[in-house]
Design a protein around this motif. Structure first.
Motif, mmCIF file in Angstrom:
data_model
loop_
_atom_site.group_PDB
_atom_site.id
_atom_site.type_symbol
_atom_site.label_atom_id
_atom_site.label_comp_id
_atom_site.label_asym_id
_atom_site.label_seq_id
_atom_site.Cartn_x
_atom_site.Cartn_y
_atom_site.Cartn_z
ATOM 1 N N THR A 244 -38.661 48.212 34.786
ATOM 2 C CA THR A 244 -37.438 47.401 34.746
ATOM 3 C C THR A 244 -36.305 48.123 35.470
ATOM 4 N N VAL A 245 -35.716 49.116 34.817
ATOM 5 C CA VAL A 245 -34.518 49.770 35.363
ATOM 6 C C VAL A 245 -34.783 50.412 36.721
ATOM 7 N N ILE A 275 -41.643 41.923 27.978
ATOM 8 C CA ILE A 275 -40.367 42.622 27.889
ATOM 9 C C ILE A 275 -39.421 41.785 27.035
ATOM 10 N N GLU A 276 -39.007 42.337 25.922
ATOM 11 C CA GLU A 276 -38.103 41.636 25.026
ATOM 12 C C GLU A 276 -36.670 42.090 25.303
ATOM 13 N N ILE A 277 -35.781 41.121 25.524
ATOM 14 C CA ILE A 277 -34.379 41.427 25.793
ATOM 15 C C ILE A 277 -33.624 41.427 24.470
ATOM 16 N N ALA A 312 -28.414 46.304 31.974
ATOM 17 C CA ALA A 312 -28.406 45.323 33.065
ATOM 18 C C ALA A 312 -29.483 45.638 34.090
ATOM 19 N N GLY A 313 -29.721 46.921 34.332
ATOM 20 C CA GLY A 313 -30.745 47.319 35.297
ATOM 21 C C GLY A 313 -32.140 46.917 34.900
ATOM 22 N N GLY A 314 -32.359 46.707 33.608
ATOM 23 C CA GLY A 314 -33.684 46.332 33.128
ATOM 24 C C GLY A 314 -33.950 44.845 33.115
ATOM 25 N N ARG A 319 -28.899 37.777 38.579
ATOM 26 C CA ARG A 319 -27.597 37.109 38.532
ATOM 27 C C ARG A 319 -26.888 37.434 37.222
ATOM 28 N N TYR A 320 -27.626 37.353 36.102
ATOM 29 C CA TYR A 320 -27.019 37.657 34.809
ATOM 30 C C TYR A 320 -26.687 39.143 34.716
#
Length: 452
Positions: A244-245, A275-277, A312-314, A319-320
């Motif tokens: 992710t990151v 991947i759980e946010i 945010a990097g992950g 856009r979000y």
């Protein structure tokens, strides 16, 4: 349909009629037994994902049909509970070898429930006739090895596992144990290539059923994905960081260096598990940042800003992610909140979405306003008009002047920029250089916003 007029005709057809009736209810169709061709075609379209209504089938039980002459690239696994031989075996097994996506489906899978050893022998015999004729007179073990080397059948789990483990070792070394990107551009390009190999390897490993071989757990267990991660030499949190990151940061770095949009960097990560946010964690970070800015806790602000950057990097949704980062910058700069009655300490009981949206809007407004002031067009176009103008822009395309609006802005701006612009370099431009410079700057800003 059974038309043999034998003793089982009535019972067989009764089951078929019931199946068609249930199918009509499930998919809002109106097939009748006399329209078997139309019914079968509709089943095909739902299995190969071409049905116009978007309602698909994930599992179909067949006896004879769909084993030949049917292509569904997303078909991954064929479960076999009968003995197949020769051309029939090759035809049936080939239903799974159409590749729609090399990453999600590196190969098809055959699962034999009946006499698997005998069926493997029959498969090698069929392959010797139709695929690898050089193996016809060899032992079963040599046939299998030759078929693996020729890429006709997949290798066993262990060699694929060892290849991926080696790739992970290289990635671990060049990223300081999955903590940061390598410094040099050449090593970043090498990391990109390794990540692509990693993706393909992980996609292959996820195709193997979990088994215990010689006391060792092999294959991929969807109920325990962390076991494979650890066996490969990573901790679960390191795998998340890598896929992710770091992968997202790498794409941005290379895109920036090559001056191309991030979406043109071909790298879609294969995740071992979903991947759980954690949006509650994001809310906690935004709450903390708002309170730290209010209390002027500079050390705390820096720490929370870095945590937000990593969060945010992950995110796959770039856009979000951009909105989150813009919102954080706006909060730190003191531009948000704008309400003088905003209550502290902050407690976001409804989540962070509203704050992120409002702070991001302020950030965008500030971006457009600074641009308008710099180029002396503050009274020619509003920030909201610029946002609407950019909404349909495609990166790298000169597509904003279909209605002549850009030409109009440039023409009006060129009349008074030496007085209205607040940028000394812009004021000193000749009129032709101003016109060309403003046009390029508009598209540069539009590209920057379209890249997220």
């Amino acid at each position: 349909m059974n038309t043999s007029n034998n003793d089982s005709q009535l019972e067989t057809n009764r089951g078929l009629f019931e199946a068609i009736d249930q199918y009509n209810r499930d998919f809002n169709t109106e097939f009748e037994p006399k329209d078997m061709e139309g019914y079968t075609d509709d089943v095909r379209s739902r299995l190969d994902r071409t049905a116009s209504d978007g309602k698909y089938l994930d599992l179909v039980i067949v006896v004879e049909q769909l084993l030949t002459g049917f292509d569904a690239p997303e078909l991954n696994t064929l479960y076999v509970d009968r003995t197949l031989k020769g051309a029939g075996l090759i035809q049936a097994y080939s239903r799974t070898n159409r590749i729609s996506d090399q990453q999600d489906k590196p190969w098809g899978r055959i699962v034999n429930y009946r006499w698997p050893v005998q069926n493997e022998k029959l498969m090698n015999e069929a392959l010797a006739i139709y695929a690898n004729r050089d193996s016809a007179n060899l032992s079963e073990e040599i046939k299998k090895r030759m078929n693996e080397e020729a890429g006709i059948i997949a290798k066993s789990f262990r060699p694929v596992f060892e290849d991926v483990s080696k790739i992970i070792g290289e990635l671990k070394n060049m990223t300081d144990r999955f903590q940061k990107l390598p410094d040099s551009e050449s090593r970043k390009e090498k990391m990109l290539e390794l990540l692509r190999q990693y993706n393909l390897g992980m996609a292959k490993l996820k195709q193997y059923n979990p088994e215990i071989i010689n006391g060792e757990k092999t294959g991929f267990d969807y109920s325990d994905p962390d076991h494979l991660i650890r066996a490969l030499g990573m901790q679960p949190e390191e795998e998340t960081m890598l896929t992710t990151v770091l992968s997202n940061e790498l794409k941005r770095e290379i895109a920036k260096k090559k001056n191309i949009p991030v979406v043109q960097i071909e790298l879609r990560m294969t995740h071992v598990k979903d991947i759980e946010i954690d949006y509650d964690y994001l809310t906690e970070l935004v709450e903390t940042l708002l309170n730290q800015v209010h209390e002027k806790d500079e050390e705390g602000i820096c720490e929370t800003k870095e945590k937000i950057r990593q969060f945010a990097g992950g995110l796959e949704d770039r856009r979000y992610a951009s909105q989150i980062l813009n919102a954080a910058t706006t909060i730190i700069s003191g531009l948000y909140p704008t309400d003088p009655n905003f209550k502290y300490p902050v407690k976001l009981t409804q989540g962070s979405g509203k704050v992120i949206q409002e702070a991001n809007d302020i950030s965008m407004e500030r971006c457009f306003q600074d641009f308008r002031i710099k180029w002396g067009i503050i009274d020619i176009i509003s920030s909201s008009e610029m946002r609407i103008l950019f909404e349909s822009h495609q990166y790298g395309q000169r597509d904003l002047d279909d209605t002549g609006r850009i030409q109009e802005i440039i023409a009006k701006g060129s009349q008074g920029y030496r007085v209205l612009s607040h940028d000394k370099k812009v004021q000193e431009l000749s009129r032709i250089k101003y016109r060309n410079g403003l046009r390029d700057a508009i598209y540069e800003l539009a590209d920057k916003l379209a890249d997220y």
